[in-house]
Design a protein around this motif. Structure first.
Motif, short mmCIF file in Angstrom:
data_model
loop_
_atom_site.label_atom_id
_atom_site.label_comp_id
_atom_site.label_asym_id
_atom_site.label_seq_id
_atom_site.Cartn_x
_atom_site.Cartn_y
_atom_site.Cartn_z
N ASP A 73 2.02 -20.71 -14.25
CA ASP A 73 3.05 -21.64 -14.72
C ASP A 73 4.46 -21.09 -14.63
N GLY A 74 4.65 -19.89 -14.22
CA GLY A 74 6.01 -19.38 -14.20
C GLY A 74 6.08 -18.07 -14.95
N ALA A 75 5.06 -17.76 -15.71
CA ALA A 75 5.00 -16.47 -16.37
C ALA A 75 4.33 -15.47 -15.44
N ALA A 76 4.26 -15.85 -14.16
CA ALA A 76 3.64 -15.00 -13.15
C ALA A 76 4.34 -13.65 -13.07
N PRO A 77 3.73 -12.70 -12.40
CA PRO A 77 4.18 -11.31 -12.57
C PRO A 77 5.51 -11.00 -11.92
N ARG A 78 6.38 -11.98 -11.88
CA ARG A 78 7.67 -11.72 -11.26
C ARG A 78 8.54 -10.95 -12.24
N LYS A 79 8.90 -9.77 -11.87
CA LYS A 79 9.78 -8.97 -12.74
C LYS A 79 11.20 -9.15 -12.26
N ARG A 80 12.04 -9.59 -13.14
CA ARG A 80 13.41 -9.85 -12.72
C ARG A 80 14.34 -8.80 -13.27
N ASN A 113 0.82 -1.22 0.00
CA ASN A 113 0.00 0.00 0.00
C ASN A 113 0.85 1.26 0.00
N GLN A 114 2.10 1.10 0.43
CA GLN A 114 3.01 2.25 0.39
C GLN A 114 3.73 2.33 -0.94
N GLY A 115 3.36 1.45 -1.88
CA GLY A 115 3.93 1.50 -3.22
C GLY A 115 5.09 0.56 -3.45
N VAL A 116 5.41 -0.29 -2.48
CA VAL A 116 6.49 -1.27 -2.68
C VAL A 116 5.95 -2.41 -3.55
N PRO A 117 6.69 -2.80 -4.61
CA PRO A 117 6.23 -3.90 -5.47
C PRO A 117 6.16 -5.23 -4.70
N PRO A 118 5.39 -6.20 -5.21
CA PRO A 118 5.11 -7.43 -4.45
C PRO A 118 6.33 -8.17 -3.90
N ILE A 119 7.33 -8.44 -4.75
CA ILE A 119 8.45 -9.25 -4.27
C ILE A 119 9.27 -8.52 -3.20
#
Ligand code: ATP
Ligand code: MG
Length: 461
Positions: free
Chosen positions: A438-445, A329-335
């Protein structure tokens, strides 16, 4: 079950429970103990000290457990000899401890703990801070005031822990009606309970541990002050609480211990964030923690190894989502939010219970695994299987599912995958293709070649 544990019986003498000056002597023919049931090293130490002119007895947990038909986990000796005098008698002895000086005598892998008779603290002793000191709330900070056998009985915690066995004449000395309480399966503090908890708040945790481990009730005056005094646990050094928490949860009755801690309001001072989660999401949090402890109890019963890291991972997991959400909620991305929340939660927990690094690292790895297990495409699934934390991560996933977390049958998928042959495994990965998790989940690397397409990068990892 809890009702039964807190049920109280009428004490044998009305009013407060005091230690008598002459013990009840229970002769060989009147009790079930046999010298041969005790560690021969411990018996040898007692004999040696007695022949050197000191008083010496086997005491505490070993006498209590053997009277109950339980195999003791260690053997403690109490003696009139000072630590220095004990050390002078044995080559393999060393003095340990500051708060409470003891002698450890080592025989191969067995260590026998020898403690000098202690006296309860008088006002006079308290002026001498080298031997005895208290803090403002009455807690004993140092405890090296030596005393007589009677005094030693009086400063012990529960009546059932104040039984002295003399292996030479095979008699039990009972100063506090401990044998009576063993027969009635009742845990009773010696002396005034409020005062005894103020002296050492850890006794509240010991009450829970012994009640659960021995399946004893807690006498009503002994249980009465606990809820009010529970906050005193906040003053206990976190390292001592870590040791105590392991004894509580790895006793083989962890699930019962958890129920009792919550009921007696002792859980909050130990695990503040988890206690909050228990309030916010009672059913889920309660199920997850109880289930983890029930699994641990089963492993203990089967003699399998148990890891404190897995247990701590479960105890704290329900407190994570609220923190992740707060950061998001403070704008930090999920990971980063997940990592930040995990880090903060562990740092905060360590202020109450000092969980050592060798356990906090695996806790983080078990949690990280939870994010990685859904990402299975390309070679990821096989890489995860090779990860040394896979098993713990997979078990943890099943635990979450058993508490009702929705994972789209991910646990079953991994169960099948582990059992499948190569061909079937390739098929299972192929079938994942069209699915969202399947692995195309929203993980931005972070990667150097950011132009590489999501679809084909899996194979290169
Ligand atoms: P177990 O070893 O099975 O956990 P135990 O009763 O032997 O149980 P220990 O911690 O080994 O427990 O302590 C040995 C004895 O020392 C106890 O039986 C009790 O008499 C005394 N004792 C231990 N801790 C305390 C305490 N905090 N306050 C008073 N007496 C204590
Ligand atoms: Mg012991």
């Amino acid at each position: 079950m809890l009702k039964k544990l807190f049920q109280s019986f009428r004490p044998p003498v009305p009013g407060q429970h005091h230690v008598r000056t002459t013990p009840e002597v229970i002769h060989k023919s009147q009790h079930s103990l046999q010298r041969s049931q005790f560690s021969r090293h411990a018996v040898g130490i007692v004999e040696r000290l007695q022949s050197a002119g000191y008083q010496a007895y086997l005491v505490g947990g070993c006498v209590r457990d053997l009277l109950l038909g339980i195999t003791p986990k260690d053997f403690d000796v109490a003696t009139s000899a000072t630590p220095e005098q004990v050390r002078a008698e044995f080559r393999n002895a060393r003095i340990i401890g500051r708060r409470f000086k003891l002698v450890h005598i080592q025989f191969g892998r067995e260590i026998i703990e020898v403690a000098t008779f202690r006296a309860p603290h008088s006002d006079e002793d308290q002026a001498d801070s080298h031997r005895s000191s208290h803090n403002a709330s009455g807690r004993i900070l140092r405890d090296n005031v030596y005393g007589t056998l009677e005094e030693d009985a009086q400063r012990r915690d529960f009546t059932i822990n104040a039984l002295y066995y003399d292996p030479v004449n095979e008699r039990i000395l009972d100063y506090a009606n401990g044998v009576h309480d063993i027969r009635n399966r009742l845990l009773r503090l010696i002396g005034d309970p409020t005062h005894r908890y103020q002296e050492d708040p850890v006794r509240m945790l010991r009450a829970v541990r012994f009640a659960a481990k021995l399946n004893f009730g807690i006498e009503k005056h002994t249980v009465a002050p606990i809820r009010e005094l529970a906050p005193l646990l906040r003053e206990i050094p976190p390292a001592r609480l870590f040791e105590e928490s392991l004894k509580l949860f790895l006793s083989g009755q962890g699930a019962m211990v958890f129920e009792m801690l919550v009921d007696l309001e002792l859980f909050e001072p130990l695990f503040p964030a988890s206690a909050q989660a228990l309030e916010d999401r009672p059913s889920y949090t309660h199920t997850l923690i109880s289930q983890a402890l029930a699994n641990t109890d089963l492993r203990v019963a089967q003699g399998k190894p148990v890891t404190p890291a897995f247990l701590y991972a479960a105890l704290l997991w329900p407190a994570l989502p609220a923190r992740v959400l707060f950061l998001q909620n403070q704008g930090v991305p999920p990971i980063p939010a997940m990592n930040g929340a995990a880090h903060e939660l562990i740092v905060e927990q360590c202020q109450r219970i000092a969980v050592p690094k060798r356990f906090t690292l695996p806790i983080r790895e078990i949690w990280d695994m939870q994010e990685r297990l859904p990402r299975r495409s390309g070679k990821r699934a096989d890489q995860l299987l090779d990860n040394p934390r896979f098993r713990a991560g997979y078990d943890f996933l099943l635990l979450r599912e058993s508490a009702g977390e929705q994972t789209d049958d991910l646990g079953q998928w991994w169960t099948d995958y582990q059992e499948a042959h190569d061909g079937t495994r390739r098929e299972m990965i192929r079938e994942l293709g069209g699915r969202s998790e399947d692995g195309a989940a929203p993980r931005k690397r972070k990667r150097s070649n950011s132009k590489r397409k999501q679809g084909d990068d899996e194979a290169f990892e």
